[in-house]
Design a protein around this motif. Structure first.
Motif, PDB file in Angstrom:
ATOM      1  N   LYS A 303       8.733  66.395   6.428  1.00  0.00           N
ATOM      2  CA  LYS A 303      10.721  65.772   7.109  1.00  0.00           C
ATOM      3  C   LYS A 303      11.576  67.287   6.178  1.00  0.00           C
ATOM      4  O   LYS A 303      12.874  67.303   6.539  1.00  0.00           O
ATOM      5  CB  LYS A 303      10.971  65.241   7.647  1.00  0.00           C
ATOM      6  N   HIS A 304      11.426  67.018   4.757  1.00  0.00           N
ATOM      7  CA  HIS A 304      11.929  67.763   3.949  1.00  0.00           C
ATOM      8  C   HIS A 304      11.899  69.477   3.260  1.00  0.00           C
ATOM      9  O   HIS A 304      12.269  70.082   2.777  1.00  0.00           O
ATOM     10  CB  HIS A 304      12.275  66.421   2.761  1.00  0.00           C
ATOM     11  N   VAL A 306      12.646  71.930   5.296  1.00  0.00           N
ATOM     12  CA  VAL A 306      13.543  73.128   5.328  1.00  0.00           C
ATOM     13  C   VAL A 306      14.390  73.362   3.676  1.00  0.00           C
ATOM     14  O   VAL A 306      14.621  74.257   3.054  1.00  0.00           O
ATOM     15  CB  VAL A 306      14.267  73.055   6.606  1.00  0.00           C
ATOM     16  N   PRO A 307      15.181  72.225   3.340  1.00  0.00           N
ATOM     17  CA  PRO A 307      15.967  72.809   1.871  1.00  0.00           C
ATOM     18  C   PRO A 307      15.172  72.858   1.127  1.00  0.00           C
ATOM     19  O   PRO A 307      15.807  73.885   0.422  1.00  0.00           O
ATOM     20  CB  PRO A 307      16.447  70.954   2.193  1.00  0.00           C
ATOM     21  N   TYR A 310      14.356  76.556   1.579  1.00  0.00           N
ATOM     22  CA  TYR A 310      15.154  77.081   0.992  1.00  0.00           C
ATOM     23  C   TYR A 310      15.699  77.928   0.381  1.00  0.00           C
ATOM     24  O   TYR A 310      15.718  78.165  -0.593  1.00  0.00           O
ATOM     25  CB  TYR A 310      16.489  77.130   2.566  1.00  0.00           C
ATOM     26  N   PRO A 419      22.900  80.326  11.345  1.00  0.00           N
ATOM     27  CA  PRO A 419      22.359  80.915   9.511  1.00  0.00           C
ATOM     28  C   PRO A 419      21.155  79.074   9.437  1.00  0.00           C
ATOM     29  O   PRO A 419      19.399  79.498   9.044  1.00  0.00           O
ATOM     30  CB  PRO A 419      22.391  81.001   8.605  1.00  0.00           C
ATOM     31  N   LEU A 420      22.103  78.207   9.796  1.00  0.00           N
ATOM     32  CA  LEU A 420      21.019  77.314   8.834  1.00  0.00           C
ATOM     33  C   LEU A 420      20.632  76.806  10.718  1.00  0.00           C
ATOM     34  O   LEU A 420      19.451  76.012  10.365  1.00  0.00           O
ATOM     35  CB  LEU A 420      22.712  75.631   9.284  1.00  0.00           C
ATOM     36  N   TYR A 423      17.924  78.791  10.277  1.00  0.00           N
ATOM     37  CA  TYR A 423      16.911  77.917   9.259  1.00  0.00           C
ATOM     38  C   TYR A 423      15.743  76.627   9.420  1.00  0.00           C
ATOM     39  O   TYR A 423      14.174  76.362   9.123  1.00  0.00           O
ATOM     40  CB  TYR A 423      17.154  78.066   8.052  1.00  0.00           C
ATOM     41  N   LEU A 424      16.292  75.582  10.489  1.00  0.00           N
ATOM     42  CA  LEU A 424      15.857  74.642  10.385  1.00  0.00           C
ATOM     43  C   LEU A 424      14.326  74.836  11.318  1.00  0.00           C
ATOM     44  O   LEU A 424      13.317  73.563  11.770  1.00  0.00           O
ATOM     45  CB  LEU A 424      16.953  73.805  11.330  1.00  0.00           C
TER      46      LEU A 424
ATOM     47  N   ILE B  33      25.292  74.972   4.570  1.00  0.00           N
ATOM     48  CA  ILE B  33      23.823  75.443   3.574  1.00  0.00           C
ATOM     49  C   ILE B  33      23.874  74.488   3.032  1.00  0.00           C
ATOM     50  O   ILE B  33      22.072  73.667   2.478  1.00  0.00           O
ATOM     51  CB  ILE B  33      23.542  76.893   3.572  1.00  0.00           C
ATOM     52  N   TYR B  36      23.524  70.439   4.210  1.00  0.00           N
ATOM     53  CA  TYR B  36      22.479  70.358   4.128  1.00  0.00           C
ATOM     54  C   TYR B  36      21.042  70.280   3.235  1.00  0.00           C
ATOM     55  O   TYR B  36      20.302  69.372   3.327  1.00  0.00           O
ATOM     56  CB  TYR B  36      21.704  71.123   5.180  1.00  0.00           C
ATOM     57  N   MET B  37      21.221  71.108   2.304  1.00  0.00           N
ATOM     58  CA  MET B  37      20.881  70.677   1.680  1.00  0.00           C
ATOM     59  C   MET B  37      20.078  69.719   0.157  1.00  0.00           C
ATOM     60  O   MET B  37      19.576  69.097  -0.569  1.00  0.00           O
ATOM     61  CB  MET B  37      20.338  71.658   0.605  1.00  0.00           C
ATOM     62  N   GLN B  39      21.010  67.061   1.198  1.00  0.00           N
ATOM     63  CA  GLN B  39      19.941  65.494   1.261  1.00  0.00           C
ATOM     64  C   GLN B  39      18.785  65.261   0.708  1.00  0.00           C
ATOM     65  O   GLN B  39      18.327  64.234   0.767  1.00  0.00           O
ATOM     66  CB  GLN B  39      19.544  66.233   2.708  1.00  0.00           C
ATOM     67  N   LEU B  40      17.940  66.245  -0.524  1.00  0.00           N
ATOM     68  CA  LEU B  40      16.872  66.048  -1.051  1.00  0.00           C
ATOM     69  C   LEU B  40      17.512  65.104  -2.354  1.00  0.00           C
ATOM     70  O   LEU B  40      16.755  64.139  -2.265  1.00  0.00           O
ATOM     71  CB  LEU B  40      16.917  68.034  -1.665  1.00  0.00           C
TER      72      LEU B  40
END
Lengths: 487, 96
Positions: A303-304, A306-307, A310, A419-420, A423-424, B33, B36-37, B39-40
């Motif tokens: 579940k991680h 995508v971040p 990217y 874009p987000l 990406y998801l 973006i 959202y990132m 969250q890591l």
């Protein structure tokens, strides 16, 4: 003679039996390109003269009666991020609009040695960044199944050219799903090989720790045929793995008796098109009727994806794309008064919006003060994801998964505006690149809109053979889908 | 957290210049973006070592042989501006 949408295996037989000549065959594809490329826009460059010359050479090889490669005389085309000597290579970017490489990618050379006939260079998302092939300096690629829809991306041209019968097979690249997703959208077979199996020398770099070259073909057998010819160690790619020749056709029709198939709950619990879910469950069920066993498995960290993906891919891209300085090759702004302006103006005008967005994102993730929280953290999460795949694939032989949350989406829509959100949607494909594993997209028929549904099979590193074996079984169950032909 | 000034600064680091009328859009996208990132940071990665690469290749050696040939002309053909067989850049040394 009907050669519409014939496989490599079928064409090879026709060439050997003199039912068709290599030149005639090449002309067939060149004519198709002339007729249909305007609508599909999958070719950026067509090299007619070279193709006809190569076809004549191939015919001589066939006439010699010697043992020829199954690709001898087969017309193919290449995604426009592979360098081809003396043939313009653009990456679908204004930056490389006039770039004529002085050398060819290793796998292009390999195909040339085998007598395959290059038809031209295929459209894509600029530098491989995108999922619809609409981010192209040369205009969007349209889906041959329905031209109101996109062909997927970034290798949209490679998938559309096959579906529209404008090439016998194509080469593409996959950094986060760029082979598998367009293959699914266009109803063809696409393989993202294990990281290190196929040379990337001459493939224009996007994210080096993720980029992998691979084939797109009409069916699974063709995919194994092409992989046989392009896989293997290359001293020019420093992460190329030293491995002996393996015949990927061996055991391809062995069936799936006793094969253990995992279905990752973190993928199937996400929100994706019910028709795709239904098709995949049905395929899994039928595989089980043929002796396979399916298991629900868990990959908690995917579940991680995508971040993690990217951050890493954009960081690597920001570094790889630093080479475009306007000086040695690529677009150069003519009005710059000093070096700083030359860099900035050339890059800002040469790159499209999405490429600039990724460079900025990657530079931000690597910049002081953010590196620990973003880039270094992403590298640690990458290991978590990779280890989970490795552990699960000790227990099952392969995983099946969706490729994308939907079938092909409408062209010119809002998909590129957020874009987000875009990406998801890479969640199912990008995890495989993070883990360096092989994955094969196979078609599963059409949805209610008449658009292809695809599924991916993910395997252990260097176990492409098993993917072909399972893919071949699915193909026998689901059948091939061809535009304009009732299946 | 990522605003117009951030975009300007990062673009400068990346040798890009973003048009004034596009700055806001880039800032908005970047902010969404990055947000959202982040969250890591919630994931416990304890003692896990970063994974730079999937293949643990150390020092890929090859024979120490010259394999390239003199292709100066071929290579210069790719440059937009050349002179006397050299690449040309704007003046980088100030004149007195």
């Amino acid at each position: 003679m009907n050669i519409y949408s014939r496989t490599i295996k079928e064409i090879n037989k026709m060439l050997i039996n003199r039912e068709i000549g290599a030149v005639e065959l090449t002309r067939y594809f060149l004519d198709n390109i002339k007729r249909k490329n305007k609508e599909i826009n999958c070719y950026i460059t067509v090299c007619e003269d070279k193709a006809l010359r190569k076809a004549e050479e191939a015919q001589k090889l066939i006439d010699s009666g010697e043992n020829i490669s199954p690709l001898c005389g087969i017309p193919y085309a290449v995604k426009d991020n592979f360098c081809t000597e003396n043939i313009r290579t653009t990456c679908a970017s204004k930056m490389l609009e006039n770039f004529i490489p002085p050398y060819s990618a290793t796998i292009v050379n390999k195909l040339e040695e085998k007598g395959a006939v290059i038809l031209g260079k295929l459209n894509m998302d600029e530098f491989g960044m995108g999922c619809s092939s609409e981010n192209s300096f040369f205009g969007p690629v349209y889906n041959p199944w329905n031209q109101e829809y996109v062909a997927g991306g970034s290798s949209g041209g490679s998938a559309a050219a096959l579906a529209a019968d404008l090439a016998g097979f194509t080469l593409a690249s996959d950094t986060g799903g760029s082979i598998r997703q367009p293959a699914a959208f266009c109803g063809v077979v696409g393989l993202k090989p294990t990281y290190g199996l196929v040379s990337r020398h001459g493939l224009i770099a996007f994210a080096s720790s993720l980029d992998q070259a691979g084939p797109m073909t009409r069916d699974v057998t063709d995919c194994a045929i092409v992989l046989n010819e392009i896989a293997g160690y290359d001293p020019m790619d420093s992460v190329s793995v030293r491995k002996g020749f393996e015949n990927y056709l061996d055991g391809i029709d062995r069936g799936v008796d006793g094969i253990k198939i995992g279905m990752p709950e973190e993928f199937f619990n996400t929100d994706f098109a019910p028709e795709i879910k239904e098709a995949i469950f049905k395929a899994a069920e039928e595989l089980c009727q043929h002796g396979a066993r399916s298991y629900e498995v868990s990959l908690p960290s995917v579940k991680h994806t995508v971040p993690c993906y990217y951050i890493i891919s954009s960081a690597e891209a920001s570094s790889n794309l630093a080479r475009y300085d306007g000086i040695r090759f690529g677009y150069r702004n003519p009005d710059a008064r000093n070096l700083d302006e030359l860099y900035k103006f050339s890059r800002s005008e040469g790159f499209g919006k999405e490429v600039k967005r990724r460079i900025i994102l990657g530079t931000f993730a690597l910049s002081s003060g953010h590196n620990d929280k973003l880039y270094s953290k992403a590298l640690k999460v990458r290991r978590l994801i990779s280890d989970e795949f490795k552990n699960i694939l000790e227990k099952v032989d392969c995983l099946v998964a969706p490729v994308y949350p939907t079938t092909a989406f409408k062209a010119g829509g809002d998909n590129c505006k957020d874009p987000l959100k875009m990406y998801l949607s890479d969640i199912y494909t990008a995890a495989v690149n993070l883990a360096g594993l092989p994955a094969l997209t196979v078609p599963l028929g059409l949805d209610s809109k008449g658009l292809p549904i695809g599924m991916q099979i993910i395997g252990k590193a260097f176990c492409e053979k098993l993917l072909f074996q399972v893919g071949h079984a699915i193909e026998k169950i689901a059948g091939r889908i061809i535009p304009g032909v009732k299946s | 957290m990522a605003d117009i000034d951030t975009v300007k600064k990062v673009a400068d680091l990346a040798a890009l210049s973003i048009e004034e009328n596009e700055l806001e859009e880039y800032a908005r996208d970047l902010d969404a973006i990055i947000g959202y990132m982040e969250q890591l940071s919630l994931i416990d990665t304890g003692n896990i070592a970063p994974m730079e690469h999937i293949v643990s290749v150390t020092n890929a050696f090859r024979e120490d042989e010259v394999t390239n040939t003199d292709r100066r002309e071929d290579l210069l053909k790719s440059a937009a501006v050349t002179k006397n067989n050299y690449y040309i850049v704007p003046n980088v040394v100030e004149q007195i």
